[in-house]
Design an enzyme around this catalytic site. Structure first.
Site, PDB file in Angstrom:
ATOM      1  CB  CYS A 133      -0.870   0.047   1.191  1.00 39.26           C
ATOM      2  SG  CYS A 133      -0.087  -0.399   2.674  1.00 39.26           S
ATOM      3  CG  HIS A 246      -0.938   3.958   4.908  1.00 38.98           C
ATOM      4  ND1 HIS A 246      -1.748   3.611   5.888  1.00 38.98           N
ATOM      5  CD2 HIS A 246      -0.541   2.686   4.670  1.00 38.98           C
ATOM      6  CE1 HIS A 246      -1.505   2.414   6.174  1.00 38.98           C
ATOM      7  NE2 HIS A 246      -0.882   1.634   5.370  1.00 38.98           N
TER       8      HIS A 246
END
Length: 340
Positions: A133, A246
């Site tokens: 990711c 994130h």
């Protein structure tokens, strides 16, 4: 895309990323003919909704893929190693979200905004790997810079949401917040330390070189996706008390001089990117703003005054969507648009 429809399997359908895959397939009007939902024995009999229909979850087995065109896997590396080859042998093209095949030289590792040409290599093994990711969102932001000015070195620090660990980590952060508000003692099981009001410089296991596996994923995957082993990459991965999204501080040393203004111009036109860069108005990418969004948000674009050719970026994305489910479905879109 043609008017053809495709039989799709989602492996790990009852997990967070599996559920997000169903959402993305729906939101992007993916041409699904039949949908098969697969999970472990403990999910037997569970039903999930897709486009107004309730579909029963089936138990994953090596015989689960007859008639399937595309299999989206998000059930962990061990299950991918066991079942993805069986899916490919049955005629499905597998898009795998785990780390199982990412560094296999025969399997393409793909971010559609960065290296869609690599998808053509799926014919070797019938499997395409979804990157980590944190790698995905960083490279979506860096691709235009790489094409324009080249990249000599990347220094990245990540600030990663607990959803990257899974449902138990989300619940641990939520429970710690409730316990703190109630004046109760805080406990932890998922993480080695309390995550509430804390930052843990520890994601995945530590390796012999002192880096974690998560950090080395960013190093190795970046070089493979860019097809450039000359790029120096160093990473520090940190878990923070955020549920979704994130964030990354990315410092890039380019081969040629490029201005911050030119970087903004390139990123404003880049696929999958949304520039949010008005610091004087307190407008910059925030984790709470990226949740549920498909775009990778980029801001705090500025020149690194300590070196001749340096750029700093702040990059934020929904780790469950662009960091996993969305990227997998985008790969599938390229597949049906050009190859299937």
């Amino acid at each position: 895309m043609s008017g053809k429809q495709f039989n799709v399997a989602v492996v790990g359908a009852t997990g967070a990323v599996g559920g997000a895959m169903l959402e993305v397939l729906d939101r992007r009007d993916f041409p699904v003919n039949n949908l098969r939902l697969l999970a472990s024995e403990r999910s037997r009999g569970k039903k999930l909704k897709f486009r107004g229909e309730e579909i029963a979850v089936e138990v994953l087995g090596k015989d689960s893929f007859a008639g399937i065109d595309i299999a989206l896997f998000s059930a962990g590396a061990s299950r991918s190693r066991e079942f993805a080859p069986a899916a490919a042998e049955a005629g499905a093209v597998v898009v795998d979200n785990s780390s199982a095949f990412r560094m296999d030289p025969e399997i393409p590792l793909v971010v559609p905004e960065v290296n869609p040409h690599a998808i053509a290599q799926y014919e070797r093994r019938g499997i395409i790997a979804n990157p980590n990711c944190s790698t995905i969102q960083m490279l979506v932001a860096l691709k235009p810079i790489y094409d324009e000015a080249g990249i000599r070195r990347i220094v990245v620090s990540t600030y990663q949401a607990v959803s990257g660990t899974g449902a138990a980590a989300i619940e641990e952060l939520r429970r710690q917040a409730h316990d703190f508000a109630a004046g109760r003692e805080l406990s932890h099981e998922v993480y080695p330390c309390q995550i509430l009001f804390n930052c843990l410089p520890h994601i995945d296991v530590f390796l012999d070189n002192g880096y974690t596996r998560e950090e080395m994923k960013m190093v190795n995957e970046t070089r493979k996706i860019f097809e450039d082993d000359s790029i120096g990459v160093t990473a520090t991965a940190v878990r923070v008390p955020v549920f979704y999204g994130h964030s990354e501080a990315v410092n890039v040393e380019t081969e040629k001089k490029i201005s911050a203004a030119r970087v903004r111009e390139l990123l404003a036109a880049a696929p999958g990117v949304k520039v949010v860069d008005e610091p004087s108005l307190s407008q910059y990418p925030l984790a709470i703003d990226c949740a549920g969004r498909f775009e990778t948000l980029v801001g705090r674009i500025r020149e690194d005054e300590s070196i001749a050719n340096g750029i700093n970026l702040w990059v934020v994305a929904d780790n469950i969507l662009k960091g996993a489910a969305l990227n997998a479905v985008q790969i599938a879109e390229v597949l049906i648009g050009k190859y299937l």
